[in-house]
Design an enzyme around this catalytic site. Sequence first.
Site, PDB file in Angstrom:
ATOM      1  N   GLU A 111      -5.266   4.119   6.414  1.00  0.00           N
ATOM      2  CA  GLU A 111      -4.936   3.872   5.015  1.00  0.00           C
ATOM      3  C   GLU A 111      -5.308   5.024   4.071  1.00  0.00           C
ATOM      4  O   GLU A 111      -4.471   5.459   3.286  1.00  0.00           O
ATOM      5  CB  GLU A 111      -5.641   2.573   4.581  1.00  0.00           C
ATOM      6  N   SER A 133     -10.756  -0.872   3.122  1.00  0.00           N
ATOM      7  CA  SER A 133     -10.014  -1.033   4.383  1.00  0.00           C
ATOM      8  C   SER A 133      -9.618   0.341   4.915  1.00  0.00           C
ATOM      9  O   SER A 133      -9.028   1.139   4.183  1.00  0.00           O
ATOM     10  CB  SER A 133      -8.738  -1.829   4.151  1.00  0.00           C
ATOM     11  N   ARG A 174       0.828  -1.220   0.000  1.00  0.00           N
ATOM     12  CA  ARG A 174       0.000   0.000   0.000  1.00  0.00           C
ATOM     13  C   ARG A 174       0.867   1.277   0.000  1.00  0.00           C
ATOM     14  O   ARG A 174       0.536   2.271   0.658  1.00  0.00           O
ATOM     15  CB  ARG A 174      -0.936   0.036   1.213  1.00  0.00           C
TER      16      ARG A 174
HETATM   17  N1  EPU Z   1     -11.018 -10.933  10.105  1.00  0.00           N
HETATM   18  C1  EPU Z   1     -11.775 -11.057  11.235  1.00  0.00           C
HETATM   19  N2  EPU Z   1     -12.790 -10.162  11.444  1.00  0.00           N
HETATM   20  C2  EPU Z   1     -13.081  -9.191  10.566  1.00  0.00           C
HETATM   21  C3  EPU Z   1     -12.310  -9.064   9.388  1.00  0.00           C
HETATM   22  C4  EPU Z   1     -11.268  -9.945   9.179  1.00  0.00           C
HETATM   23  O1  EPU Z   1     -11.566 -11.931  12.065  1.00  0.00           O
HETATM   24  O2  EPU Z   1     -14.019  -8.418  10.816  1.00  0.00           O
HETATM   25  C5  EPU Z   1      -9.914 -11.881   9.874  1.00  0.00           C
HETATM   26  C6  EPU Z   1     -10.392 -13.165   9.214  1.00  0.00           C
HETATM   27  O3  EPU Z   1      -9.746 -14.247   9.798  1.00  0.00           O
HETATM   28  C7  EPU Z   1      -9.931 -13.031   7.790  1.00  0.00           C
HETATM   29  C8  EPU Z   1      -8.673 -12.193   7.945  1.00  0.00           C
HETATM   30  O4  EPU Z   1      -8.956 -11.320   9.045  1.00  0.00           O
HETATM   31  O5  EPU Z   1      -9.674 -14.260   7.236  1.00  0.00           O
HETATM   32  C9  EPU Z   1      -8.302 -11.373   6.738  1.00  0.00           C
HETATM   33  O6  EPU Z   1      -9.487 -10.747   6.236  1.00  0.00           O
HETATM   34  P1  EPU Z   1      -9.673 -10.516   4.657  1.00  0.00           P
HETATM   35  O7  EPU Z   1      -9.269 -11.706   3.908  1.00  0.00           O
HETATM   36  O8  EPU Z   1     -11.056  -9.970   4.456  1.00  0.00           O
HETATM   37  O9  EPU Z   1      -8.601  -9.445   4.299  1.00  0.00           O
HETATM   38  P2  EPU Z   1      -8.091  -8.143   5.041  1.00  0.00           P
HETATM   39  O10 EPU Z   1      -6.710  -8.412   5.545  1.00  0.00           O
HETATM   40  O11 EPU Z   1      -9.084  -7.694   6.036  1.00  0.00           O
HETATM   41  C10 EPU Z   1      -6.953  -7.177   2.899  1.00  0.00           C
HETATM   42  C11 EPU Z   1      -6.919  -5.884   2.168  1.00  0.00           C
HETATM   43  C12 EPU Z   1      -8.214  -5.693   1.363  1.00  0.00           C
HETATM   44  C13 EPU Z   1      -8.309  -6.844   0.374  1.00  0.00           C
HETATM   45  C14 EPU Z   1      -8.308  -8.170   1.160  1.00  0.00           C
HETATM   46  C15 EPU Z   1      -8.297  -9.373   0.263  1.00  0.00           C
HETATM   47  C16 EPU Z   1      -5.579  -4.333   3.461  1.00  0.00           C
HETATM   48  C17 EPU Z   1      -5.564  -3.135   4.352  1.00  0.00           C
HETATM   49  N3  EPU Z   1      -6.774  -4.775   3.094  1.00  0.00           N
HETATM   50  O12 EPU Z   1      -8.026  -7.100   3.840  1.00  0.00           O
HETATM   51  O13 EPU Z   1      -8.078  -4.481   0.631  1.00  0.00           O
HETATM   52  O14 EPU Z   1      -9.483  -6.751  -0.399  1.00  0.00           O
HETATM   53  O15 EPU Z   1      -7.126  -8.243   1.981  1.00  0.00           O
HETATM   54  O16 EPU Z   1      -7.046  -9.508  -0.344  1.00  0.00           O
HETATM   55  O17 EPU Z   1      -4.519  -4.822   3.091  1.00  0.00           O
HETATM   56  C18 EPU Z   1      -8.599  -2.144   0.660  1.00  0.00           C
HETATM   57  O18 EPU Z   1      -7.387  -1.933   0.724  1.00  0.00           O
HETATM   58  O19 EPU Z   1      -9.437  -1.214   0.631  1.00  0.00           O
HETATM   59  C19 EPU Z   1      -9.090  -3.519   0.679  1.00  0.00           C
HETATM   60  C20 EPU Z   1     -10.381  -3.822   0.749  1.00  0.00           C
END
Ligand code: EPU
Length: 342
Positions: free
Chosen positions: A337, A239, A164
Amino acid sequence: MKIDLRATLRAHNTFGFDVFADHLAYLTEVSDIPLFVEKAQQQKAPWQVLGGGSNLVLATNLLGYTGLMQIKGRRLLESTDTHVLLEAMAGEDWHEFVTWTVDQGYGGLENLALIPGTVGASPIQNIGAYGLELSEVMDSLTAFDAQRNEWVQFSAAECQFAYRHSVFKNDPNRYIVSSVCFKLPKHWQPNLTYAELAKAFSEQIQKKEKITPKDIFNKVCEIRSAKLPNPKILGNSGSFFHNPIVPSQQYQLLKERFPHLVAYPANSSSSDWKLAAGWLIDQCGFKGYRSGHVGVYEKQALVLVHHGGGTGSELLALAQQIQTKVFDTFGVQLSIEPVLFA
Ligand code: EPU
């Protein structure tokens, strides 16, 4: 170049905050970019350029000149035995561009489907999702250097991409991106590094069935729509915090105290770990929390939402509350972010 005076930016930020721009300039031609910069410089006024407004928090009116990036166009530049080179202008809608590439039969961008925003904004924060970062597919870009008043080209390496992050984040008021080139492979392989995607296609992989870029595109759209709110319906910027990167030692200590901690190795070149900020926030009890006109999305705790009628300041107060609670609980500082105008 059309310029509106004291124009509302409500429709130009995906949170839907109702702030004003002193001067709102519509950048529809490449030649508008140097003109826009010249106007701001002549008036000794500050300037900023907005793309789709999907990665910013407007907590104040914008002084000086605000450019709305609306330059359109996309084309095939080169096709060889090994790759295609595609160019998209900065004002193209990112998802429409990805859809077009997939419809043309070019695989490589499908994991980044449905990300709100414009092509020109995509390299600034090195957008990434579902196992792919822009840095892996971008070839080069063209930008106007407002400090030297000249056009410049950046290779992907020169953009100094990280999670990012890019060189443009270090120097936010210097470059205006006009177009971005992508290098996509002719011999495409599905990118199934994201666990949920791999699971969705495990049967096809086992049976050695053909998977197409369109299949991945559709699945990414499905996963994304299930987890993330549509900004046209509920104000948000995706995010809201980075997933924090911590040294291995800190990760081990946290893992001992919180065995269910969700984390991934940050990259192959270090022993650091990337923690799932959504999990940290969720554990602090914020998922679905509402404070006045703003809140935390009920299906993804990493996403802050605006229910309407609120302000950017209200949202930033909530962000601060979350940061404090996460720090007190886990000793981890969450960083915001989106770009802030406060
Ligand atoms: N999780 C929870 N509770 C929640 C949300 C997440 O427990 O409310 C845990 C779950 O175990 C889940 C893990 O966190 O498996 C990761 O969640 P997710 O796969 O949804 O991904 P993220 O790390 O929350 C990142 C990016 C997203 C991108 C997704 C998928 C960042 C800041 N965010 O989110 O990017 O779509 O991975 O690759 O790196 C964005 O930047 O706007 C964005 C949406």
